[in-house]
Scaffold this active site. Structure first.
Site, PDB file in Angstrom:
ATOM      1  N   ASP A   1       0.894  -1.228   0.017  1.00  0.00           N
ATOM      2  CA  ASP A   1       0.081   0.063  -0.245  1.00  0.00           C
ATOM      3  C   ASP A   1       0.749   1.177  -0.023  1.00  0.00           C
ATOM      4  OD1 ASP A   1      -3.228   0.660   1.539  1.00  0.00           O
ATOM      5  OD2 ASP A   1      -2.113   1.841   0.178  1.00  0.00           O
TER       6      ASP A   1
HETATM    7  C1  GLC Z   1      -4.323   4.508  -0.277  1.00  0.00           C
HETATM    8  C2  GLC Z   1      -5.042   3.354  -0.094  1.00  0.00           C
HETATM    9  C3  GLC Z   1      -5.254   2.317  -1.024  1.00  0.00           C
HETATM   10  C4  GLC Z   1      -5.171   2.926  -2.457  1.00  0.00           C
HETATM   11  C5  GLC Z   1      -3.741   3.500  -2.691  1.00  0.00           C
HETATM   12  C6  GLC Z   1      -3.593   4.146  -3.678  1.00  0.00           C
HETATM   13  O1  GLC Z   1      -3.584   4.899   0.805  1.00  0.00           O
HETATM   14  O2  GLC Z   1      -4.966   2.723   1.270  1.00  0.00           O
HETATM   15  O3  GLC Z   1      -6.399   1.581  -0.747  1.00  0.00           O
HETATM   16  O4  GLC Z   1      -5.558   1.894  -3.438  1.00  0.00           O
HETATM   17  O5  GLC Z   1      -3.323   4.134  -1.486  1.00  0.00           O
HETATM   18  O6  GLC Z   1      -4.204   5.216  -3.786  1.00  0.00           O
END
Ligand code: GLC
Length: 722
Positions: A258
């Site tokens: 993430d």
């Molecule tokens: C965010 C979220 C994730 C998302 C990613 C890209 O922090 O936790 O669900 O897909 O970053 O935006």
């Protein structure tokens, strides 16, 4: 040549720096990033462009050309975006989609999102989010399938099928990404990014199944989560990533971290610095790092120093290249720019309207709905009657308020020429406590034949990092309901929300109550059809609605305890002598049950259940029982009933929940129609994981329950023999 052979051939030609480049993802379409692409130091970009559609595809193609034509080996980029519940045509939030219990329609909606996103140069979405969530304080409960593992599993699998289709290389399909692996929804205190302690048996019974369902549906990628999982952050957790996902399940795609969750293992306290964070993440099984730069800054040195085996790098890069081959990016890396006219087509908007209609859940109806056809005037009140951006909900990066049809607009359109639609917001916004508009709202409501209140949360009160310590309607909305309670007209409350709210304060003051979640672009026409009786509500709750925040967590698949509360048990009058015989698992100041339970939802008709029949009294291991029930529509209105099948194992080597959803089916019923509905219940559906992580089925007596909610069921028993 087969994908594996093409991967191996390419890997053999790559330098260590080029391999590690594939493991790095950056955000934003900057010139600096384009240079990194040319140097082979970036394998993926997210948020490459925010511009209008035709230009968007061109920008993506530009970056793709930098990779394909200007880097040494011409490895294409995989271009990601959060297409969570629609792209430009915004669908209901996933929690609302779950409430439809209509998986074919959910799949169709995901295919619409893929068609629109792919036309703008996106070939990878960070969805479905399949984190089971039993704490409505958590802002991201909006993004998933709610409290139940089976419903969340089916929702996730449907979305994977919709995004990827039978062949993800098709130009209108995109790679899915099941997230956030794993246990993220169990954050302590319902606070995002918070700690999770989940015993292995519970992980395997409740939090892992939805990811397994997505892997089985062919998800090409997963995303590792932010949370500390039993002391080891999910992004550095080899048990979850290497043992369960990649070994036990044989997952062949790749895992992306993430956003900066690799580097965040430093503040977590697992890693001392970025080199250690990079090492731990690769060792655990993360293949690509999102946005932080631990891989790009330190992996080469770590490999050269022998602290990260080259085999792990080759495995990670092989997975990434494999997905890019399966997406057809080596053969057709570019997006046909002319396709961008597929946004917001009538067909897409129709899918959005149907799903919004089916996602709404009717919780109360004192015969106030549907609204009478001969109304002369209708009052449309409340801060969400005409709130085009808030209606879209959280995670709508590409949705636009200008595309939204609000309930006020839709009701005016539907009633044009036959009913005077009057509007008074009552409050300037969802969180306002400025009651100056109440007088006008009362006057408008009093002048009309009925009043519909559009209440709830603005979009900014749900989603990532947007958790709430209270679940009441924000601002002075409850006061607005109270202010209209005595105008002598039917008052209908429509609640738009990203989570269960504690509606205890309004349920007695309204004649009808319907939850619309955040219904998306076509929420207005969907709600107009429901209010006017063109459609009957058919949604069921995917998550329990508490009476008060003090009950949380409250969910249907709870354990029985040694002192289960008798149904009517509530509180003790002043002066009651202590009586151990009356000591139960209850509260003194609130009934222990939820205000509205999982699986509950009314229609404009009335479904009744009878003749629950089992194909036999017993079955041995590996056999299947047929469970049949007759469902009757005892009304003059056509309805769709979500028939639910639950099971309980009353005695087992580990205590089991009082009931668990094992199947469901949406059943259309014409007025007066009776239909026999059958489920196939195999012993594999009775399995659970013991403390050692073994999946077992134990012989003994089982209860089977069928009904239209988790609380209103017909029961029967059967025995499983060795
Ligand atoms: C965010 C979220 C994730 C998302 C990613 C890209 O922090 O936790 O669900 O897909 O970053 O935006």
């Amino acid at each position: 040549m087969r994908v594996e052979e093409r991967v191996r051939e390419l890997l053999n030609r790559m330098t260590l720096a080029e391999k590690i480049g594939q493991m790095c993802q950056v955000t934003g379409g900057t010139e600096e990033h384009k240079d990194l692409v040319r140097q082979g130091r970036v394998g993926s970009i997210l948020n490459v462009s925010e511009s209008e559609a035709p230009d968007r595809a061109r920008v993506s193609n530009d970056f793709q050309a930098a990779a394909v034509k200007e880097s040494r080996l011409g490895v294409p980029l995989i271009i990601g975006r959060d297409v969570i519940h629609g792209f430009r045509t915004v669908m209901p939030i996933p929690l609302g989609q779950a409430a439809s219990f209509d998986m074919p329609l959910v799949e169709e909606a995901a295919a619409v999102a893929a068609r629109e996103a792919s036309a703008c140069g996106i070939n990878w979405t960070f969805a479905p989010m399949v984190d089971v969530a039993r704490d409505p304080r958590w802002g991201r409960i909006a993004e998933g399938g709610g409290e139940d593992p089976l419903l969340t599993s089916r929702l996730g699998a449907a979305m994977v099928r919709g995004f990827q289709g039978p062949d993800p290389a098709h130009p209108e399909r995109i790679a899915a990404c099941a997230k956030h692996y794993v246990g993220y929804g169990a954050a302590e205190g319902g606070r995002d990014y918070n700690t999770t302690w989940i015993p292995e048996g519970l992980l395997r019974d409740v939090y892992l199944p939805s990811f397994k369902a997505c892997v089985d549906a062919g998800a090409l990628t997963l995303m590792s989560a932010f949370n500390d999982l039993n002391g080891i952050p999910a992004t550095g957790n080899p048990w979850a990533l290497r043992q369960v996902l990649k070994t036990e399940w044989g997952f062949g795609g790749f895992v992306v971290s993430d956003w900066a969750s690799v580097e965040e293992m430093i503040p977590h306290g697992l890693c001392s610095d970025k080199p250690e964070a990079a090492r731990a993440a690769v060792a655990a099984g993360v293949d690509m790092e999102m946005v932080s730069a631990c891989f790009s800054e330190h992996l080469v040195q770590l490999v050269e120093a022998g602290r990260v085996p080259m085999e792990l790098i080759d495995d990670a890069v092989g997975r990434i290249l494999g997905v890019k081959f399966q997406l057809g990016l080596f053969d057709s890396p570019y997006t046909e720019e002319a396709r961008s006219n597929v946004l917001l087509t009538d067909g897409h908007l129709d899918v959005a309207k149907r799903l919004a209609t089916e996602s709404c859940v009717l919780l109360k109806n004192d015969e106030a709905l549907p609204l009478p056809g001969d109304m002369g005037s209708l009052a449309v009140i409340g801060p969400l009657a005409d709130a085009p951006v808030d209606q879209l909900g959280c995670w709508t990066m590409d949705g636009r308020g200008e595309d939204t049809v609000t309930p006020l607009q839709a009701l005016r359109e539907a009633l044009r020429g036959r009913c005077d639609v009057r509007h008074a917001p009552g409050l300037p916004d969802c969180r306002s406590t400025d009651t100056a508009g109440f007088a006008e709202a009362r006057r408008v409501a009093g002048d009309c034949d009925a009043a519909v209140l559009f209440l709830g949360e603005d979009a900014g009160l749900s989603g990532e990092a947007h958790c709430r310590a209270f679940l009441d309607l924000p601002g002075a909305q409850e006061e607005l309901v109270a202010a209209l309670a005595d105008v002598g007209r039917p008052v209908i409350a429509i609640v738009m929300t990203g989570r269960p709210l504690t509606l205890t304060g309004i349920v007695e003051h309204v004649n009808a109550l319907l939850v619309a979640w955040h219904p998306g672009t076509m929420g207005g026409p969907a709600l107009a059809d429901l209010l006017l009786g063109v459609s009957s509500p058919s949604g069921k709750l995917p998550v329990s609605f508490p009476r008060t925040i003090g009950q949380v967590p409250v969910y249907y698949a709870h354990k029985n305890t040694g002192r289960p509360a008798p149904p009517g048990k509530e509180g003790v009058p002043v002066g009651t002598p202590l009586d151990p015989e009356s000591f139960f698992s209850t509260y003194l100041d609130m009934h222990h049950s939820p205000l509205f339970p999982f699986g509950y939802g009314l229609s404009y008709g009335a479904a009744s259940y009878s003749n629950l029949k089992l194909s036999g009294p017993a079955l041995s291991m590996g056999e299947t029982l047929e469970v049949a029930v007759t469902v009757t529509n005892d009304s003059a209105v056509a309805i769709e009933e979500v028939v639910q099948l639950y099971v309980r194992d009353p005695v087992a080597s580990l205590t089991r929940p009082v009931k668990e959803l094992k199947d469901f089916m949406r059943v259309p019923l014409a007025p007066g129609e009776s239909r026999k509905v059958s489920f196939a219940l195999g012993t594999e559906h009775l399995a659970f994981h013991n403390g050692d992580g073994q999946r077992i089925v134990e012989p003994g007596v089982f209860h089977v329950m069928v009904g239209g909610s988790s609380q209103d069921v017909l029961k029967a028993e059967f025995t499983v023999t060795d």
